[in-house]
Design a protein around this motif. Sequence first.
Motif, PDB file in Angstrom:
ATOM      1  N   LEU A 166      -4.874   2.585  -2.158  1.00 47.04           N
ATOM      2  CA  LEU A 166      -3.834   2.604  -3.361  1.00 47.04           C
ATOM      3  C   LEU A 166      -2.875   1.485  -3.247  1.00 47.04           C
ATOM      4  O   LEU A 166      -2.176   1.647  -2.115  1.00 47.04           O
ATOM      5  CB  LEU A 166      -3.427   4.171  -3.372  1.00 47.04           C
ATOM      6  CG  LEU A 166      -2.313   4.439  -4.174  1.00 47.04           C
ATOM      7  CD1 LEU A 166      -2.550   4.282  -5.564  1.00 47.04           C
ATOM      8  CD2 LEU A 166      -1.829   5.821  -3.654  1.00 47.04           C
ATOM      9  N   CYS A 167      -2.665   0.944  -4.485  1.00 51.29           N
ATOM     10  CA  CYS A 167      -1.620  -0.120  -4.159  1.00 51.29           C
ATOM     11  C   CYS A 167      -0.400   0.556  -5.079  1.00 51.29           C
ATOM     12  O   CYS A 167      -0.546   0.940  -6.300  1.00 51.29           O
ATOM     13  CB  CYS A 167      -2.064  -1.373  -4.837  1.00 51.29           C
ATOM     14  SG  CYS A 167      -3.542  -2.037  -4.226  1.00 51.29           S
ATOM     15  N   THR A 168       0.508   0.464  -4.186  1.00 55.75           N
ATOM     16  CA  THR A 168       2.227   0.847  -4.883  1.00 55.75           C
ATOM     17  C   THR A 168       2.965  -0.482  -5.351  1.00 55.75           C
ATOM     18  O   THR A 168       3.837  -0.361  -5.925  1.00 55.75           O
ATOM     19  CB  THR A 168       2.879   1.601  -3.868  1.00 55.75           C
ATOM     20  OG1 THR A 168       2.922   1.062  -2.863  1.00 55.75           O
ATOM     21  CG2 THR A 168       2.055   3.145  -3.484  1.00 55.75           C
TER      22      THR A 168
ATOM     23  N   GLY B  78       0.747  -1.073  -0.177  1.00 51.12           N
ATOM     24  CA  GLY B  78       0.303   0.050  -0.072  1.00 51.12           C
ATOM     25  C   GLY B  78       0.795   1.255  -0.029  1.00 51.12           C
ATOM     26  O   GLY B  78       2.120   1.030   0.062  1.00 51.12           O
ATOM     27  N   ALA B  79       0.279   2.536   0.206  1.00 47.21           N
ATOM     28  CA  ALA B  79       0.959   3.787   0.037  1.00 47.21           C
ATOM     29  C   ALA B  79       1.850   3.657   1.248  1.00 47.21           C
ATOM     30  O   ALA B  79       2.872   4.533   1.022  1.00 47.21           O
ATOM     31  CB  ALA B  79      -0.282   4.827   0.028  1.00 47.21           C
ATOM     32  N   ARG B  80       1.487   3.465   2.289  1.00 48.28           N
ATOM     33  CA  ARG B  80       2.021   3.743   3.341  1.00 48.28           C
ATOM     34  C   ARG B  80       3.887   3.086   3.665  1.00 48.28           C
ATOM     35  O   ARG B  80       4.524   3.485   4.322  1.00 48.28           O
ATOM     36  CB  ARG B  80       1.539   3.154   4.711  1.00 48.28           C
ATOM     37  CG  ARG B  80       0.337   4.166   5.016  1.00 48.28           C
ATOM     38  CD  ARG B  80      -0.219   3.851   6.387  1.00 48.28           C
ATOM     39  NE  ARG B  80      -1.613   4.719   6.722  1.00 48.28           N
ATOM     40  CZ  ARG B  80      -2.386   4.587   7.806  1.00 48.28           C
ATOM     41  NH1 ARG B  80      -1.943   3.905   8.715  1.00 48.28           N
ATOM     42  NH2 ARG B  80      -3.361   5.261   7.967  1.00 48.28           N
ATOM     43  N   ALA B  81       3.957   2.215   2.367  1.00 47.83           N
ATOM     44  CA  ALA B  81       5.248   1.858   2.412  1.00 47.83           C
ATOM     45  C   ALA B  81       6.324   2.813   2.210  1.00 47.83           C
ATOM     46  O   ALA B  81       7.570   2.788   2.220  1.00 47.83           O
ATOM     47  CB  ALA B  81       5.268   0.869   1.218  1.00 47.83           C
ATOM     48  N   PHE B  82       5.744   4.201   1.732  1.00 45.42           N
ATOM     49  CA  PHE B  82       6.606   5.225   1.260  1.00 45.42           C
ATOM     50  C   PHE B  82       6.410   6.436   2.327  1.00 45.42           C
ATOM     51  O   PHE B  82       6.852   7.516   1.862  1.00 45.42           O
ATOM     52  CB  PHE B  82       6.332   5.670  -0.136  1.00 45.42           C
ATOM     53  CG  PHE B  82       6.730   4.662  -0.928  1.00 45.42           C
ATOM     54  CD1 PHE B  82       7.987   4.744  -1.508  1.00 45.42           C
ATOM     55  CD2 PHE B  82       5.740   3.955  -1.661  1.00 45.42           C
ATOM     56  CE1 PHE B  82       8.286   3.711  -2.519  1.00 45.42           C
ATOM     57  CE2 PHE B  82       5.965   2.754  -2.518  1.00 45.42           C
ATOM     58  CZ  PHE B  82       7.363   2.822  -3.025  1.00 45.42           C
TER      59      PHE B  82
ATOM     60  N   ALA C 134       0.690   2.834  -9.397  1.00 44.30           N
ATOM     61  CA  ALA C 134      -0.463   3.633  -8.860  1.00 44.30           C
ATOM     62  C   ALA C 134      -1.632   3.007  -9.287  1.00 44.30           C
ATOM     63  O   ALA C 134      -2.138   3.278 -10.256  1.00 44.30           O
ATOM     64  CB  ALA C 134      -0.240   5.037  -9.343  1.00 44.30           C
ATOM     65  N   VAL C 135      -2.311   2.080  -8.560  1.00 46.50           N
ATOM     66  CA  VAL C 135      -3.290   1.154  -8.899  1.00 46.50           C
ATOM     67  C   VAL C 135      -4.499   1.183  -7.615  1.00 46.50           C
ATOM     68  O   VAL C 135      -3.938   1.155  -6.682  1.00 46.50           O
ATOM     69  CB  VAL C 135      -2.946  -0.261  -9.254  1.00 46.50           C
ATOM     70  CG1 VAL C 135      -4.302  -1.221  -9.010  1.00 46.50           C
ATOM     71  CG2 VAL C 135      -2.121  -0.561 -10.181  1.00 46.50           C
ATOM     72  N   PHE C 136      -5.474   1.442  -7.894  1.00 44.02           N
ATOM     73  CA  PHE C 136      -6.500   1.579  -6.970  1.00 44.02           C
ATOM     74  C   PHE C 136      -7.621   0.337  -7.006  1.00 44.02           C
ATOM     75  O   PHE C 136      -7.996   0.180  -8.191  1.00 44.02           O
ATOM     76  CB  PHE C 136      -7.405   2.942  -7.322  1.00 44.02           C
ATOM     77  CG  PHE C 136      -6.508   4.207  -7.057  1.00 44.02           C
ATOM     78  CD1 PHE C 136      -6.881   4.920  -5.528  1.00 44.02           C
ATOM     79  CD2 PHE C 136      -5.892   4.813  -7.930  1.00 44.02           C
ATOM     80  CE1 PHE C 136      -6.025   5.961  -5.235  1.00 44.02           C
ATOM     81  CE2 PHE C 136      -5.216   6.049  -7.471  1.00 44.02           C
ATOM     82  CZ  PHE C 136      -5.291   6.539  -6.214  1.00 44.02           C
ATOM     83  N   GLY C 137      -7.880  -0.160  -5.993  1.00 41.08           N
ATOM     84  CA  GLY C 137      -8.868  -0.954  -5.986  1.00 41.08           C
ATOM     85  C   GLY C 137     -10.303  -0.520  -5.708  1.00 41.08           C
ATOM     86  O   GLY C 137     -10.460   0.053  -4.999  1.00 41.08           O
ATOM     87  N   VAL C 138     -11.173  -0.640  -6.437  1.00 46.46           N
ATOM     88  CA  VAL C 138     -12.279   0.000  -6.424  1.00 46.46           C
ATOM     89  C   VAL C 138     -13.618  -0.971  -6.760  1.00 46.46           C
ATOM     90  O   VAL C 138     -13.658  -2.221  -7.106  1.00 46.46           O
ATOM     91  CB  VAL C 138     -12.759   0.775  -7.665  1.00 46.46           C
ATOM     92  CG1 VAL C 138     -11.509   1.943  -7.607  1.00 46.46           C
ATOM     93  CG2 VAL C 138     -12.633   0.103  -8.934  1.00 46.46           C
ATOM     94  N   THR C 139     -14.792  -0.774  -6.227  1.00 45.12           N
ATOM     95  CA  THR C 139     -15.969  -1.265  -6.270  1.00 45.12           C
ATOM     96  C   THR C 139     -17.078  -0.372  -6.838  1.00 45.12           C
ATOM     97  O   THR C 139     -17.108   0.791  -6.383  1.00 45.12           O
ATOM     98  CB  THR C 139     -16.494  -2.253  -5.304  1.00 45.12           C
ATOM     99  OG1 THR C 139     -16.758  -1.106  -3.943  1.00 45.12           O
ATOM    100  CG2 THR C 139     -15.583  -3.293  -4.778  1.00 45.12           C
TER     101      THR C 139
END
Length: 264
Positions: free
Chosen positions: A255-257, A80-84, A167-172
């Motif tokens: 948000l997937c990094t 996820g984003a918090r990796a950065f 920069a990939v978002f998981g959505v429904t």
Amino acid sequence: MMNSELMKKTLIAAMAAAALGLAGCQADGSGTESGSIISDGGGSAPPLNNDGSTPTDIDTNGDGTVDGNDTAGNFVCTQGARAFGDVTTADASGGLLGGPLTTLINGLGGDPVTALTNGVSEPDNVVDGHLSTYATFTLPASLLGALVAAVGEVVNFPGAVPAGNYAVFGVTFPAGVLNLGLTKTVTVSTFLGTTLQESITVNQANLDLLGISLAGDQSGYIGLKATKKYDSAVISLYSSLVSAQVGDAMHVHELCTGGKFVSP
């Protein structure tokens, strides 16, 4: 209808404001802190599964489109984003609601509609590492089709995310809340400061071909593999016509990094 140039200008203006701290909010520390992903999407309705069964629309070669030259298979979110670091989120919506429009709808007996405000609720859920939580994108209402709805969220990073990350978002798209007559477009873009780096735009027809239906009760991964470094990423939902039958138009889970592709 909002053309691509107007979409880009709206996006850049929203990003510039967010970068200046005009609409930012701090992630609250809940969920995972290291960027790890908790694949508990089965707890939501519809679920965002992370087992390779979720339809995928991701540009992996930097050409701005999703085609046969991209990586085959479905995306699995691994980071996820918090990796950065200590990320923040901001509402980057550009739609309009209120004033004369609200008065008009009230006069026609549309009181429930006027309770809707274009924007994003619970934006920090996009960076909490849990696939079961989500930010809710709500569309405004227009009876005459004169307004263009633009609802978006930006994730700001404390420094640049190197090229090669995602920069990939998981959505429904929840069922039963969307007007099926709308024309809808989803855009994912990356920025460095206020400079647009890369962008991928997918319309309703593109998504339908890949099994991601904007008609509702569907999930998907949408975004890009960065060929340029970026320090913010934004996802936006646009509609060229919004009627009184609107509600929660899209849920954005994460948000997937980082990620990988597997066979469906």
